[in-house]
Design an enzyme around this catalytic site. Structure first.
Site, short mmCIF file in Angstrom:
data_model
loop_
_atom_site.label_atom_id
_atom_site.label_comp_id
_atom_site.label_asym_id
_atom_site.label_seq_id
_atom_site.Cartn_x
_atom_site.Cartn_y
_atom_site.Cartn_z
CG HIS A 61 61.19 8.19 -23.05
ND1 HIS A 61 61.99 7.17 -23.55
CD2 HIS A 61 61.26 8.09 -21.69
CE1 HIS A 61 62.52 6.50 -22.54
NE2 HIS A 61 62.09 7.04 -21.41
CG HIS A 73 61.80 4.95 -18.39
ND1 HIS A 73 62.59 5.99 -18.83
CD2 HIS A 73 61.94 4.94 -17.03
CE1 HIS A 73 63.16 6.58 -17.79
NE2 HIS A 73 62.78 5.97 -16.70
CB CYS A 162 61.86 3.71 -25.02
SG CYS A 162 61.27 4.96 -26.19
#
Length: 231
Positions: A61, A73, A162
């Site tokens: 991530h 994010h 992401c």
């Protein structure tokens, strides 16, 4: 019901991840002292516009450091589509919210603390700089790009995740290295003509077990033919 679906999908993704990990080549990154993830609670010096990455069970991530211990994010989240209550939306995203966001293709670009972003995982700092051919933009420009995008967005595992967000902010063009790896793996499967024979045999087996019908005969013919033409 939702908990059961979450559990089954997690197991399915885990099996797919194990298979992919055994087949995919590693990203072209150098190994040095910045490669080792640092514990989320360890003292670190981040600068505005830095790219932070945290390893998860199935993926990595990514987020952009905004300064003052905050990270922007992109994360799948169904709640912004259901309510305008900013206080509820800003609460930590649960697994159920995340799963429903993936299924409904809804997400949010949000700003959380470094601790909430890391969620107990180690943090990698600017590691993607070595894998992306473009040079990073100035840190202030990176952070401003991230600030302008904060809010609800559509989500796609392949086309808007992401990594697309952070690479657009830091390098000026959206790209997902993990998606690129998956596509390369998929192309290798299509090119392998042994899979054509395997799908044909599976189709014949299904007709032998279930009988000849449009539901069994058409996939038996179309799937191997499609793989053959694409290989």
């Amino acid at each position: 019901m939702l908990d059961t679906l979450t559990f089954l999908l997690e197991k399915l993704f885990l099996l797919a991840h194990i298979k992919l990990s055994s087949l995919l080549p590693p990203l072209p990154r150098r190994c040095d002292r910045d490669e080792a993830p640092q514990p989320a609670g360890a003292p670190r010096t981040f600068h505005r516009g830095d790219l932070l990455e945290v390893p998860r069970t199935l993926f990595t991530h990514s987020g952009i450091y905004m300064g003052d211990g905050r990270v922007a994010h992109l994360i799948p989240d169904i709640l912004p589509a259901l309510t305008a209550d900013g206080r509820r939306i800003q609460e930590m995203v649960t697994n159920a919210r995340l799963l429903l966001g993936v299924l409904s293709k809804r997400a949010a670009i949000r700003v959380d603390s470094v601790e909430d972003f890391a969620y107990g995982a180690g943090i990698l700092l600017n590691v993607m700089d070595r894998a992306v051919p473009r040079s990073p933009l100035p840190g202030e420009e990176v952070a401003r790009r991230a600030e302008r995008l904060v809010g609800s967005v559509s989500y796609s595992l392949m086309w808007n995740n992401c990594e697309h967000f952070v690479t657009y902010c830091r390098y000026g063009a959206a790209q997902s290295l993990q998606t690129d790896q998956f596509c390369e793996w998929l192309k290798s499967l299509i090119r392998d003509q042994r899979n054509i024979v395997l799908t044909a045999l599976l189709g014949l087996l299904s007709m032998a077990c279930l009988g000849v019908s449009p539901g069994t005969a058409l996939p038996t013919l179309l799937v191997p033919f499609t793989l053959w033409m694409a290989s």
